[in-house]
Scaffold this active site. Structure first.
Site, PDB file in Angstrom:
ATOM      1  N   ASP A   1      47.416  29.591  46.146  1.00 21.25           N
ATOM      2  CA  ASP A   1      48.514  29.915  45.234  1.00 21.25           C
ATOM      3  C   ASP A   1      48.911  28.747  44.342  1.00 21.25           C
ATOM      4  O   ASP A   1      48.685  28.787  43.136  1.00 21.25           O
ATOM      5  CB  ASP A   1      49.729  30.436  46.000  1.00 21.25           C
ATOM      6  CG  ASP A   1      50.780  30.988  45.054  1.00 21.25           C
ATOM      7  OD1 ASP A   1      50.394  31.690  44.107  1.00 21.25           O
ATOM      8  OD2 ASP A   1      51.970  30.698  45.244  1.00 21.25           O
TER       9      ASP A   1
ATOM     10  N   ARG B   1      23.966  33.351  30.479  1.00 19.74           N
ATOM     11  CA  ARG B   1      22.918  33.770  31.413  1.00 19.74           C
ATOM     12  C   ARG B   1      21.952  32.638  31.728  1.00 19.74           C
ATOM     13  O   ARG B   1      21.138  32.761  32.645  1.00 19.74           O
ATOM     14  CB  ARG B   1      22.149  34.952  30.823  1.00 19.74           C
ATOM     15  CG  ARG B   1      23.030  36.184  30.615  1.00 19.74           C
ATOM     16  CD  ARG B   1      22.244  37.346  30.045  1.00 19.74           C
ATOM     17  NE  ARG B   1      21.195  37.786  30.953  1.00 19.74           N
ATOM     18  CZ  ARG B   1      20.337  38.768  30.670  1.00 19.74           C
ATOM     19  NH1 ARG B   1      20.409  39.399  29.513  1.00 19.74           N
ATOM     20  NH2 ARG B   1      19.408  39.109  31.546  1.00 19.74           N
TER      21      ARG B   1
END
Length: 311
Positions: A179, A245
């Protein structure tokens, strides 16, 4: 938001085990983690005098100071102590010169004393002040130690950061924080992350609630602090977006003026994010060692194309 930190002079004195010779009533805090030896100033050079730092006098500085005339000693001690320095530390058990004592009383400055070697005291002070005063910022995310690679997982709330961290923990990796991650700059190239003390060891899993990783998986599943080596940004898969990619160009994100390698990972059902992050962690270690798989493939492709053209 970057936190502004200070160290009270009494905390510094106690930690360093220093003797107080004179004590200022006005300057009570240290706000710079850098230190300074008043060597050039002893020679009368004040063009660059970092007066905001803790000042040190060692054997070399004392040896030179004793060679100066009385007028020179008085003038230079006066100029050093006139500046709003946090304190002056006299090392190696040297007697504090009268000129400095008089100037300290005149300008209400702190003089501290130790028998320790200058280099030892200097190193101890730098380490302490760097730890206490280094720049810190809080980022929303989850920090995990993946095979020694500090990986900060970031992304919108509910995208799966904590769930991925839980899967990584089950696979033998360690949680640093969930968090809110406190990130501290410890050098020009390094960042350390940790969880705030209040939420340390806790992980929030939607549908289950708050779990204590140390209680469920043992102390081997957690780590107090970790250097941040990689940032992974989770985002919802967009069929129209163009994703990298090949990985020929490493992108970076700047935190506290430190550039950290960053990856953009699209999230959609069926993708095993834990395995992807394990792979990313290994890959970033290889890159740090100088090996880039994408570049190797690119070179092989170019060589193959060139050979075909020659034919």
């Amino acid at each position: 938001m970057i936190k502004k930190k200070t160290v009270h002079i009494d905390e510094f004195i106690n930690f360093m085990n220093l003797r107080v010779i004179t004590k200022s009533n006005t300057i009570k805090n240290i706000d710079s983690y850098e230190t300074h030896k008043v060597g050039m100033e002893m020679g009368g050079y004040f063009e660059y005098f970092p007066e905001e730092r803790v000042q040190f006098i060692g054997m070399t500085e004392f040896s030179f100071f004793r060679l100066c005339t009385r007028e020179e000693r008085k003038e230079r001690a006066d100029r050093i102590m006139k500046a709003p320095i946090p304190c002056l530390i006299v090392c190696r058990g040297n007697e504090v010169p009268e000129e400095f004592l008089m100037a300290a009383k005149k300008y209400d400055r702190t003089i501290l004393w130790t028998q320790e070697n200058t280099s030892i005291v200097l190193h101890k002070a730098i380490e302490y002040l760097n730890r206490r005063l280094a720049k810190t910022i809080v980022k929303h995310g989850v920090l995990v130690d993946i095979n020694g690679v500090g990986t900060l997982i970031m992304g919108k709330s509910g995208i799966g950061k904590s769930e991925t961290a839980l899967e990584l923990i089950k696979r033998g990796h360690r949680l640093v924080g969930d968090d809110a991650i406190e990130i501290t700059k410890i050098s020009e190239t390094s960042l350390i992350g940790q969880a705030p003390e209040l939420i340390k060891n806790f992980l929030e899993i939607r549908g289950i609630g708050i779990i204590n990783i140390a209680k469920l998986f043992g102390m081997v599943a957690i780590k107090d602090t970790m250097e941040i080596d990689l940032i992974v940004n989770f985002e919802q898969w967009d069929p129209q977006a163009i994703y990298d990619r090949l990985g020929l160009e490493q992108k970076y994100e700047s935190i506290l003026e430190v550039d950290v390698p960053v990856l953009r990972v699209p999230v959609k059902p069926g993708r095993n994010l834990a395995i992807l992050l394990e792979t990313a962690a290994v890959d970033i270690r290889q890159k740090k060692a100088g090996y880039y798989a994408a570049l190797e493939l690119d070179e092989k492709t170019r060589a193959y194309t060139a050979s075909k053209n020659d034919e």
